[in-house]
Design a protein around this motif. Structure first.
Motif, PDB file in Angstrom:
ATOM      1  N   ALA A 160      40.187  -7.239 -22.590  1.00 20.67           N
ATOM      2  CA  ALA A 160      38.897  -7.493 -23.225  1.00 20.67           C
ATOM      3  C   ALA A 160      37.911  -6.396 -22.866  1.00 20.67           C
ATOM      4  O   ALA A 160      38.176  -5.540 -22.009  1.00 20.67           O
ATOM      5  N   GLN A 161      36.760  -6.434 -23.550  1.00 17.15           N
ATOM      6  CA  GLN A 161      35.669  -5.487 -23.291  1.00 17.15           C
ATOM      7  C   GLN A 161      36.124  -4.037 -23.451  1.00 17.15           C
ATOM      8  O   GLN A 161      35.784  -3.163 -22.654  1.00 17.15           O
ATOM      9  N   LEU A 162      36.905  -3.775 -24.512  1.00 17.82           N
ATOM     10  CA  LEU A 162      37.354  -2.420 -24.817  1.00 17.82           C
ATOM     11  C   LEU A 162      36.406  -1.777 -25.822  1.00 17.82           C
ATOM     12  O   LEU A 162      35.924  -2.442 -26.741  1.00 17.82           O
ATOM     13  N   PRO A 163      36.142  -0.492 -25.708  1.00 15.59           N
ATOM     14  CA  PRO A 163      35.370   0.180 -26.752  1.00 15.59           C
ATOM     15  C   PRO A 163      36.139   0.141 -28.076  1.00 15.59           C
ATOM     16  O   PRO A 163      37.361   0.352 -28.091  1.00 15.59           O
ATOM     17  N   ALA A 164      35.472  -0.137 -29.158  1.00 22.24           N
ATOM     18  CA  ALA A 164      36.130  -0.140 -30.465  1.00 22.24           C
ATOM     19  C   ALA A 164      36.579   1.275 -30.804  1.00 22.24           C
ATOM     20  O   ALA A 164      35.924   2.260 -30.470  1.00 22.24           O
ATOM     21  N   GLY A 165      37.738   1.384 -31.460  1.00 20.41           N
ATOM     22  CA  GLY A 165      38.245   2.687 -31.849  1.00 20.41           C
ATOM     23  C   GLY A 165      39.761   2.712 -31.902  1.00 20.41           C
ATOM     24  O   GLY A 165      40.420   1.666 -31.864  1.00 20.41           O
ATOM     25  N   LYS A 166      40.321   3.914 -31.992  1.00 21.34           N
ATOM     26  CA  LYS A 166      41.768   4.091 -32.105  1.00 21.34           C
ATOM     27  C   LYS A 166      42.363   4.375 -30.726  1.00 21.34           C
ATOM     28  O   LYS A 166      41.836   5.183 -29.962  1.00 21.34           O
ATOM     29  N   TYR A 167      43.497   3.720 -30.426  1.00 19.43           N
ATOM     30  CA  TYR A 167      44.145   3.842 -29.122  1.00 19.43           C
ATOM     31  C   TYR A 167      45.618   4.235 -29.300  1.00 19.43           C
ATOM     32  O   TYR A 167      46.294   3.778 -30.230  1.00 19.43           O
ATOM     33  N   SER A 168      46.103   5.032 -28.362  1.00 14.28           N
ATOM     34  CA  SER A 168      47.533   5.267 -28.220  1.00 14.28           C
ATOM     35  C   SER A 168      48.067   4.297 -27.178  1.00 14.28           C
ATOM     36  O   SER A 168      47.467   4.119 -26.111  1.00 14.28           O
TER      37      SER A 168
END
Length: 230
Positions: A160-168
């Motif tokens: 939880a509480q991850l910055p929105a965006g694209k992740y590998s």
């Protein structure tokens, strides 16, 4: 003539402002399910994420305990630069060590908690053993990725509480082929919770990673980690 606001109203406004500025903007969450190639839940699997730039969580002191002549947890994941404490909750002494290239260290025969934790600076797999109890084996997975977690007995992970965006996405398990991490594609995380299922290729049957019988588990696990680092 200006009138002062009642004190309770002032405190309410201040708390509201504090909550507004402290709440993460665009916070995302990931609910992951990790399975082996047979579709069975996979415990003790590591999922790590590398994604949007921003201040990652600062490394904190982590714990690798020893209970009932086993390392607890069996798999611990930490960021590079994290200090790990090795308390001994058993009423007998243990002698913890590792010859892994990512971190070589030794905590000689002791009870209680050593006065100094061990810092893990280099990414890689650290296989732990006990010089007294050959069947004891544990793993510390050290990563530069800022977000990570280990799956529970049902193969579940919640981040939880991850910055929105694209992740590998990277996956790892002690029984992964050659004990190497596996790339698992990319994820786009938004403010809505994302649910995702991942499958890991495994070497051999999905057996418990903490054997209870007195076999030389450490020697075999260390050999795999050493060969993978070469």
């Amino acid at each position: 003539m200006n009138q002062l606001l009642p004190l309770p109203v002032v405190w309410s406004l201040l708390l509201s402002c504090a909550a507004l500025f402290s709440a993460p903007l665009g916070a995302a969450s990931l609910q992951a399910e990790l399975l082996d190639s047979q579709g069975r839940p996979l415990a003790n699997a590591v999922l790590s994420l590398r994604g949007p730039s921003g201040p990652p969580p600062a490394p904190e002191l982590s714990l690798m305990d020893q209970r009932a002549k086993q390392f607890a947890p069996n798999v611990l994941v930490v960021r590079s630069g994290t200090a790990v404490s090795f308390p001994n909750s058993d009423n007998i002494r243990h002698h913890v060590y590792s010859f892994s290239p990512a971190k070589r260290f030794e905590l000689r025969l002791y009870q209680g908690t050593p006065s100094e934790p061990v810092t893990f600076e280099t990414p890689g797999v650290v296989v732990l053993g006990c010089n007294i109890h050959d069947w004891m084996v544990g793993y510390i997975y050290v990563t530069d990725d800022p977000w990570f977690a280990v799956s529970d007995e049902q193969g579940r992970i919640n981040l939880a509480q991850l910055p929105a965006g694209k992740y590998s996405v990277s996956l790892w398990h002690p029984q992964a082929p050659d004990m190497l991490p596996q790339a698992a594609g990319e994820l786009q995380l938004s403010e809505a919770a994302v649910q995702q299922r991942f499958t890991l290729a495994m070497q051999g049957a999905n057996q418990p990673t903490a054997p209870s019988a007195p076999v030389s588990a450490f020697g075999e696990a260390f050999k795999k980690a050493r060969d993978a680092a070469q």
